[in-house]
Design a protein around this motif. Structure first.
Motif, PDB file in Angstrom:
ATOM      1  N   ALA A  45       0.811  -1.215   0.000  1.00 10.97           N
ATOM      2  CA  ALA A  45       0.000   0.000   0.000  1.00 10.97           C
ATOM      3  C   ALA A  45       0.849   1.272   0.000  1.00 10.97           C
ATOM      4  O   ALA A  45       0.297   2.370  -0.176  1.00 10.97           O
ATOM      5  CB  ALA A  45      -0.940   0.002   1.208  1.00 10.97           C
ATOM      6  N   GLN A  66      -6.753   8.653  -0.308  1.00 12.92           N
ATOM      7  CA  GLN A  66      -5.624   8.068  -1.041  1.00 12.92           C
ATOM      8  C   GLN A  66      -5.087   6.824  -0.331  1.00 12.92           C
ATOM      9  O   GLN A  66      -4.755   5.819  -0.976  1.00 12.92           O
ATOM     10  CB  GLN A  66      -4.508   9.107  -1.193  1.00 12.92           C
ATOM     11  CG  GLN A  66      -4.850  10.290  -2.083  1.00 12.92           C
ATOM     12  CD  GLN A  66      -5.695  11.346  -1.381  1.00 12.92           C
ATOM     13  OE1 GLN A  66      -5.905  11.274  -0.160  1.00 12.92           O
ATOM     14  NE2 GLN A  66      -6.152  12.329  -2.138  1.00 12.92           N
ATOM     15  N   ALA A  70      -5.178   2.932  -1.633  1.00 13.88           N
ATOM     16  CA  ALA A  70      -3.960   2.121  -1.690  1.00 13.88           C
ATOM     17  C   ALA A  70      -4.139   0.813  -0.918  1.00 13.88           C
ATOM     18  O   ALA A  70      -3.708  -0.255  -1.373  1.00 13.88           O
ATOM     19  CB  ALA A  70      -2.784   2.912  -1.131  1.00 13.88           C
TER      20      ALA A  70
END
Length: 279
Positions: A45, A66, A70
């Motif tokens: 990630a 974000q 991820a």
């Protein structure tokens, strides 16, 4: 339910359900943990191991979109599971609570469908109301007040749902999806606790954290009076009633199931048992 956080439980289950080769990582020797390690998810990630550990332990309350994107990519989440992840992270936001009251207009609409079963399902899979055909369809059950209990706890469910394992998996995935909208729901917790105390199959499926909302698809049912039914069904959200769904079963025109529905309709005065107004 669980003593951990809803977000942490979900991340842990999905992490443990992956193998290194699923995400392109090498696998050497015996591993002390099932699935991926936390450090491996963090690496995939692009976040620090300490940050991901805090996230899984429920100590990180405001991950950015974000970061969530991820993490969803690292865990190979599909669209529904990713949406579920985002909902679990909205713990501080006010969620609309489910309700058990069904409007008079909706009841009138269901009663007007004389040739097909129709009923309202709440977030915890409670059957809140239904028409006469729905009552006749479910006459083989001891009680037709909750779809999850009908699948897992009523012996009639094993006969009624011809593909019982598929029905059980879908039922749990739908309940898990509703839980994502409102992890604090007392009613969902009550249903989950009851099923967990009486069905090991439910416990195993609930621990997988699979997520799926109702969609348009087919079902194969077996009615004790009119025989096998090959139905299509659609589920619609109800405006003004958060998380209630209108479920409508349909038969292909001029099919054996359509003929069976006509027999079922003729039986409704004999077998009609009112579905619950509220739960």
């Amino acid at each position: 339910m669980s003593n951990g956080s809803p977000l942490g439980d979900f991340l842990r289950a999905r992490r443990e359900g992956l193998k290194p080769h699923d995400v392109g990582l090498p696998e050497y020797g015996r591993r002390r943990v099932p699935g991926l390690r936390r450090e491996e998810v963090a690496m995939l990630a692009g976040v620090s191991s300490d940050y991901y550990i805090r996230l899984e332990q429920g100590r990180e309350n405001s991950p950015s979109p974000q970061v969530l994107e991820a993490v969803a990519g690292a865990l190979k989440l599909d669209d529904e599971a990713s949406d579920h992840l985002y909902r679990l992270c909205r713990a501080a936001e006010r969620r609309p609570r489910g309700q058990s009251e069904v409007s008079a207009q909706l009841r009138q609409l269901m009663d007007g469908w004389e040739h097909t079963p129709a009923f309202i399902v709440g977030p915890a899979l409670d059957i809140l109301a239904g028409n006469a055909m729905a009552a006749a369809l479910h006459l083989g059950f001891d009680s037709s007040d909750n779809l999850a209990r009908m699948v897992f706890l009523d012996p009639a469910g094993r006969e009624f749902y011809q593909d019982w394992e598929r029905a059980a998996h879908s039922c749990v995935a739908e309940l898990r999806s509703a839980y994502g909208y409102d992890p604090a729901s007392a009613r969902i917790a009550e249903v989950v606790d009851e099923l967990s105390g009486q069905s090991t199959e439910f416990v195993d499926l609930w621990a997988r954290h699979d997520v799926k909302s109702k969609s348009q698809e087919g079902k194969n049912l077996r009615h004790p009076e009119v025989g096998d039914l090959r139905i299509r069904f659609s589920a619609f959200t109800v405006n003004g009633a958060p998380h209630q769904q209108l479920v409508v079963y349909q038969a292909e025109p001029a099919s054996p199931t359509a003929e069976a529905f006509e027999k079922l309709r003729a039986m409704t005065p004999k077998y009609l048992h009112p579905l619950p107004d509220t739960v």
